[in-house]
Design a protein around this motif. Sequence first.
Motif, PDB file in Angstrom:
ATOM      1  N   VAL A  49       1.037  -1.115   0.051  1.00  0.00           N
ATOM      2  CA  VAL A  49      -0.281   0.213   0.070  1.00  0.00           C
ATOM      3  C   VAL A  49       0.554   1.144   0.103  1.00  0.00           C
ATOM      4  N   LEU A  50       0.798   2.211  -0.935  1.00  0.00           N
ATOM      5  CA  LEU A  50       1.863   3.470  -1.342  1.00  0.00           C
ATOM      6  C   LEU A  50       1.690   4.559  -1.373  1.00  0.00           C
ATOM      7  N   ASP A  51       2.252   5.497  -0.615  1.00  0.00           N
ATOM      8  CA  ASP A  51       1.419   6.983  -1.188  1.00  0.00           C
ATOM      9  C   ASP A  51       2.082   7.251  -1.596  1.00  0.00           C
ATOM     10  N   ILE A  52       2.108   8.024  -3.284  1.00  0.00           N
ATOM     11  CA  ILE A  52       2.921   8.901  -3.763  1.00  0.00           C
ATOM     12  C   ILE A  52       3.799   9.858  -3.115  1.00  0.00           C
ATOM     13  N   MET A  53       2.446  10.869  -2.108  1.00  0.00           N
ATOM     14  CA  MET A  53       3.867  11.575  -2.124  1.00  0.00           C
ATOM     15  C   MET A  53       4.788  11.557  -0.772  1.00  0.00           C
ATOM     16  N   LEU A  54       5.772  11.034  -0.738  1.00  0.00           N
ATOM     17  CA  LEU A  54       7.047  10.730  -0.132  1.00  0.00           C
ATOM     18  C   LEU A  54       7.711  11.742   0.316  1.00  0.00           C
ATOM     19  N   GLY A  56      11.800  12.496  -0.057  1.00  0.00           N
ATOM     20  CA  GLY A  56      12.695  11.835  -0.173  1.00  0.00           C
ATOM     21  C   GLY A  56      12.754  11.570  -1.932  1.00  0.00           C
ATOM     22  N   VAL A  57      12.824  10.472  -1.565  1.00  0.00           N
ATOM     23  CA  VAL A  57      12.051   9.061  -2.335  1.00  0.00           C
ATOM     24  C   VAL A  57      11.131   9.191  -2.703  1.00  0.00           C
ATOM     25  N   ASP A  58       9.922   9.353  -3.627  1.00  0.00           N
ATOM     26  CA  ASP A  58       8.879   9.293  -4.055  1.00  0.00           C
ATOM     27  C   ASP A  58       8.623   8.253  -4.074  1.00  0.00           C
ATOM     28  N   GLY A  59       7.151   8.315  -4.307  1.00  0.00           N
ATOM     29  CA  GLY A  59       5.867   6.663  -4.397  1.00  0.00           C
ATOM     30  C   GLY A  59       6.736   5.852  -5.891  1.00  0.00           C
ATOM     31  N   LEU A  60       6.402   7.086  -6.728  1.00  0.00           N
ATOM     32  CA  LEU A  60       5.929   6.377  -7.783  1.00  0.00           C
ATOM     33  C   LEU A  60       8.094   5.631  -8.346  1.00  0.00           C
ATOM     34  N   THR A  61       9.416   6.208  -7.246  1.00  0.00           N
ATOM     35  CA  THR A  61      10.235   5.711  -7.371  1.00  0.00           C
ATOM     36  C   THR A  61      10.423   4.111  -6.306  1.00  0.00           C
ATOM     37  N   VAL A  62       9.627   4.330  -5.928  1.00  0.00           N
ATOM     38  CA  VAL A  62       9.255   3.165  -4.829  1.00  0.00           C
ATOM     39  C   VAL A  62       8.287   1.778  -5.921  1.00  0.00           C
ATOM     40  N   LEU A  63       7.801   2.809  -6.786  1.00  0.00           N
ATOM     41  CA  LEU A  63       6.541   1.040  -7.808  1.00  0.00           C
ATOM     42  C   LEU A  63       7.816   0.729  -8.879  1.00  0.00           C
ATOM     43  N   ILE A  77      -1.869   2.096  -4.882  1.00  0.00           N
ATOM     44  CA  ILE A  77      -1.313   3.482  -4.623  1.00  0.00           C
ATOM     45  C   ILE A  77      -2.842   3.682  -3.962  1.00  0.00           C
ATOM     46  N   LEU A  78      -2.266   5.072  -2.834  1.00  0.00           N
ATOM     47  CA  LEU A  78      -3.558   5.509  -2.447  1.00  0.00           C
ATOM     48  C   LEU A  78      -2.518   7.898  -1.674  1.00  0.00           C
ATOM     49  N   THR A  79      -3.191   8.561  -2.910  1.00  0.00           N
ATOM     50  CA  THR A  79      -2.583  10.207  -2.840  1.00  0.00           C
ATOM     51  C   THR A  79      -3.759  10.461  -2.800  1.00  0.00           C
ATOM     52  N   ALA A  80      -3.304  12.138  -2.551  1.00  0.00           N
ATOM     53  CA  ALA A  80      -4.180  13.026  -2.514  1.00  0.00           C
ATOM     54  C   ALA A  80      -4.615  13.788  -3.549  1.00  0.00           C
ATOM     55  N   ASP A  97      -3.593  -1.028  -8.491  1.00  0.00           N
ATOM     56  CA  ASP A  97      -5.230  -0.323  -8.627  1.00  0.00           C
ATOM     57  C   ASP A  97      -4.516   1.256  -7.598  1.00  0.00           C
ATOM     58  N   TYR A  98      -5.841   2.144  -7.650  1.00  0.00           N
ATOM     59  CA  TYR A  98      -5.036   3.750  -7.266  1.00  0.00           C
ATOM     60  C   TYR A  98      -6.870   4.054  -6.724  1.00  0.00           C
ATOM     61  N   MET A  99      -6.039   4.512  -5.320  1.00  0.00           N
ATOM     62  CA  MET A  99      -7.170   5.074  -4.208  1.00  0.00           C
ATOM     63  C   MET A  99      -6.498   6.229  -4.266  1.00  0.00           C
ATOM     64  N   VAL A 100      -8.155   7.187  -4.409  1.00  0.00           N
ATOM     65  CA  VAL A 100      -7.792   8.629  -3.859  1.00  0.00           C
ATOM     66  C   VAL A 100      -7.845   8.890  -2.574  1.00  0.00           C
ATOM     67  N   LYS A 101      -7.387   9.561  -2.479  1.00  0.00           N
ATOM     68  CA  LYS A 101      -7.682  10.512  -0.753  1.00  0.00           C
ATOM     69  C   LYS A 101      -8.265  11.600  -0.014  1.00  0.00           C
ATOM     70  N   PRO A 102      -9.658  10.983   0.491  1.00  0.00           N
ATOM     71  CA  PRO A 102      -9.910  10.534   1.442  1.00  0.00           C
ATOM     72  C   PRO A 102     -11.026   9.310   0.740  1.00  0.00           C
ATOM     73  N   PHE A 103     -10.796   7.497   2.198  1.00  0.00           N
ATOM     74  CA  PHE A 103     -10.810   6.540   0.851  1.00  0.00           C
ATOM     75  C   PHE A 103     -11.709   6.538   2.202  1.00  0.00           C
TER      76      PHE A 103
END
Length: 221
Positions: A49-54, A56-63, A77-80, A97-103
Amino acid sequence: MRILVVEDFKALRDSLVQALREENYAVDFTSDGRQAIALINQVEFDAVVLDIMLPGVDGLTVLKAVNRLKARPCVLILTARDTLEERIKGLDSGADDYMVKPFSLSELLARLRALIRRRYQPTGGFCEVGDIRLDLGARRVFRGESEIELSAREYSILEYLSLRRGQVVSRSAIWEHVYDQNASLESNVVDVYIGLLRRKIELPGKQRIIHTRRGQGYLIE
């Protein structure tokens, strides 16, 4: 099943970890993208379960690091960021899959169950081995027409072996997928649970389902 939560907002991270553990997942967590990459290269997770806006290293780099793995976990992915372009970018980058906060937390749990089922490809939300049938959504087990009552840990081990039916699974692999990094390893705990499972599912007159491969581990077939 073992899940990694990567989220830098502590209140949300804590609530996700608690909810997932209440669903009997083994859960590791971090707020840092670099640590997330280190963890996914050390542990075989079933889902991230991965937030995009991290920071330092962002979620897309982790992906991208997840996508390089041979045994790739599914990624939610979880993201605002809720624009269509951002959703397309996340999915095109390899997210499942992709979910937008709030969820809705219940929706997130349902989506995770669906992703994990899809990863191991049982049909219709059920997994069958001989006359044993696991309802993966309801986490119930039947042998023939009779339901078998299992503890949460017993169910997790049976599910893990059943989704890999025909494969020898080592004790360490079983441990890593049903316990998280906060658990302390006891040398015979997997063997103890396998013994409990056998007493509950291998009834007199019924075919043996769980097999031991000495020096290697266990398999179900």
